[in-house]
Write a protein that holds these residues in place. Structure first.
Motif, short mmCIF file in Angstrom:
data_model
loop_
_atom_site.label_atom_id
_atom_site.label_comp_id
_atom_site.label_asym_id
_atom_site.label_seq_id
_atom_site.Cartn_x
_atom_site.Cartn_y
_atom_site.Cartn_z
N MET A 75 0.80 -1.20 0.02
CA MET A 75 0.10 -0.02 0.10
C MET A 75 0.74 1.18 0.02
N VAL A 76 1.89 1.07 0.82
CA VAL A 76 2.69 2.36 0.83
C VAL A 76 3.46 2.43 -0.29
N ARG A 77 3.98 1.58 -0.93
CA ARG A 77 4.74 1.30 -2.07
C ARG A 77 3.93 2.01 -3.17
N SER A 78 2.83 1.84 -3.43
CA SER A 78 2.21 2.09 -4.45
C SER A 78 1.80 3.80 -4.53
N GLU A 79 1.73 4.43 -3.12
CA GLU A 79 1.70 5.62 -3.03
C GLU A 79 2.86 6.50 -3.27
N LEU A 80 4.03 5.90 -2.69
CA LEU A 80 5.50 6.54 -2.90
C LEU A 80 5.71 6.62 -4.57
N SER A 82 4.01 7.07 -6.84
CA SER A 82 3.37 8.18 -7.73
C SER A 82 3.96 9.58 -7.13
N MET A 83 5.00 9.54 -6.47
CA MET A 83 5.43 10.88 -6.18
C MET A 83 6.85 11.20 -6.70
N ASP A 84 7.08 12.34 -7.35
CA ASP A 84 8.28 12.56 -7.94
C ASP A 84 8.59 14.11 -7.79
N PRO A 85 9.30 14.52 -6.72
CA PRO A 85 10.34 13.65 -5.82
C PRO A 85 9.16 13.29 -4.70
N VAL A 86 9.80 12.10 -3.83
CA VAL A 86 8.88 11.67 -2.73
C VAL A 86 9.00 12.91 -1.67
N ARG A 87 7.93 13.41 -1.36
CA ARG A 87 7.86 14.30 -0.17
C ARG A 87 6.65 13.80 0.65
N VAL A 88 6.89 13.35 1.75
CA VAL A 88 5.89 12.38 2.39
C VAL A 88 6.00 12.66 3.75
N LEU A 89 5.15 12.68 4.68
CA LEU A 89 5.06 12.28 5.97
C LEU A 89 4.29 11.06 6.51
N LEU A 90 4.91 10.16 6.95
CA LEU A 90 4.50 8.68 7.17
C LEU A 90 3.94 8.77 8.60
N ASP A 91 2.80 8.52 8.87
CA ASP A 91 1.99 8.59 10.19
C ASP A 91 1.46 6.89 10.39
N GLY A 92 2.31 6.43 11.37
CA GLY A 92 1.70 5.05 11.83
C GLY A 92 2.42 3.99 10.89
N PHE A 93 3.54 4.24 10.07
CA PHE A 93 4.35 3.41 9.24
C PHE A 93 5.87 3.93 9.46
N PRO A 94 6.90 2.95 9.64
CA PRO A 94 6.90 1.74 9.91
C PRO A 94 6.38 1.30 11.21
N ALA A 105 14.37 -0.06 1.90
CA ALA A 105 14.75 -0.39 0.48
C ALA A 105 14.02 0.65 -0.45
N LEU A 106 12.80 0.92 0.04
CA LEU A 106 11.86 1.87 -0.99
C LEU A 106 12.54 3.21 -0.92
N LEU A 107 13.03 3.57 0.03
CA LEU A 107 13.62 4.89 -0.04
C LEU A 107 14.90 5.09 -0.86
N ALA A 108 15.57 3.72 -0.86
CA ALA A 108 17.01 3.70 -1.53
C ALA A 108 16.28 3.65 -3.08
N GLU A 109 15.46 2.75 -3.48
CA GLU A 109 14.94 2.76 -4.60
C GLU A 109 14.55 4.33 -5.23
N PHE A 110 13.56 4.98 -4.35
CA PHE A 110 13.51 6.02 -4.76
C PHE A 110 14.28 7.42 -4.74
N GLU A 111 15.31 6.86 -4.22
CA GLU A 111 16.31 7.88 -3.95
C GLU A 111 15.87 9.04 -2.95
N ALA A 112 15.28 8.82 -2.05
CA ALA A 112 14.69 9.76 -0.90
C ALA A 112 15.22 9.41 0.35
N PRO A 113 16.07 10.10 0.82
CA PRO A 113 16.73 9.78 2.22
C PRO A 113 15.85 10.15 3.19
#
Ligand code: AMP
Length: 193
Positions: A75-80, A82-94, A105-113
């Motif tokens: 669920m999280v992957r499909s949201e991330l 769709s973002m370019d660049p990834v600009r996100v606040l994750l609430d309740g994950f991980p 792994a997702l952040l490495a893949e999307f190059e978003a530290p």
């Protein structure tokens, strides 16, 4: 640079049930110009809409247990994605070591530290009081006393250890979550880069 919409930003909001994550997440996402992703809200939407995921998640949520990692991560992957660049606040994950690993792994893949992980800290007695009050006000079906205790216990066992991981990574920022909403919000903005 924070607020620069061409640069990625990844914020985690962590803390036990009742710490005020949802309220602070709304304000913080607006202030930082990032999208708020709450896995709890997303799951509740699936339950309301009666999707396949919603049907699988409903009884688990009702019991205060955790929905399996692979469903949450997908669920999280499909949201991330769709973002370019990834600009996100994750609430309740991980919420589990497996989810934290998947997020890395997702952040490495999307190059978003990871920008920062904010821990909102509140003592247990205050938490139970708050969650029961929320139960009376909002009628969330997983806010009854038994489920709250299960959720606290699940948090302590599965999620709290992640704080140590983020501390070691040098991204953890801890703030006192007791006080008026705006005061707590001020503390959060102060500790963010
Ligand atoms: P929340 O609104 O974040 O308190 O989440 C409500 C419920 O949704 C939790 O008690 C879990 O059953 C489920 N849930 C939300 N986020 C996650 C997650 N990251 N991993 C597993 N279960 C989750």
């Amino acid at each position: 640079m924070p607020g620069d919409t061409n640069t990625s930003e990844v914020l985690l909001l962590m803390g036990p049930p009742g710490a005020g994550k949802g309220t602070q997440a709304e304000k913080l996402a607006r202030a930082r110009g990032v999208r708020k992703l709450s896995t709890g809200d997303m799951l509740r939407a699936h339950v309301r809409e009666g999707t396949e995921l919603g049907r699988r998640a409903a009884s688990i949520m009702e019991a205060g247990e955790l929905v399996p990692d692979e469903l949450i991560v997908a669920m999280v992957r499909s949201e991330l994605q769709s973002m370019d660049p990834v600009r996100v606040l994750l609430d309740g994950f991980p919420r589990t070591p497996g989810q934290a690993e998947a997020l890395d792994a997702l952040l490495a893949e999307f190059e978003a530290p990871l920008t920062a992980a904010v821990e909102i800290s509140v003592g247990e007695d205050e938490l139970v009081r708050r969650v029961l009050r929320r139960s009376a006000q909002e009628g969330r079906s997983d806010d009854n006393e038994d489920t709250v205790r299960t959720r606290m216990e699940v948090y302590g066992r599965q999620t709290r250890p992640l704080l140590e991981y983020y501390r070691e990574c040098g991204v953890l920022r801890r703030v006192d979550g007791v006080g008026p909403v705006d005061t707590v919000f001020g503390r959060i903005t102060e500790v963010l880069p």
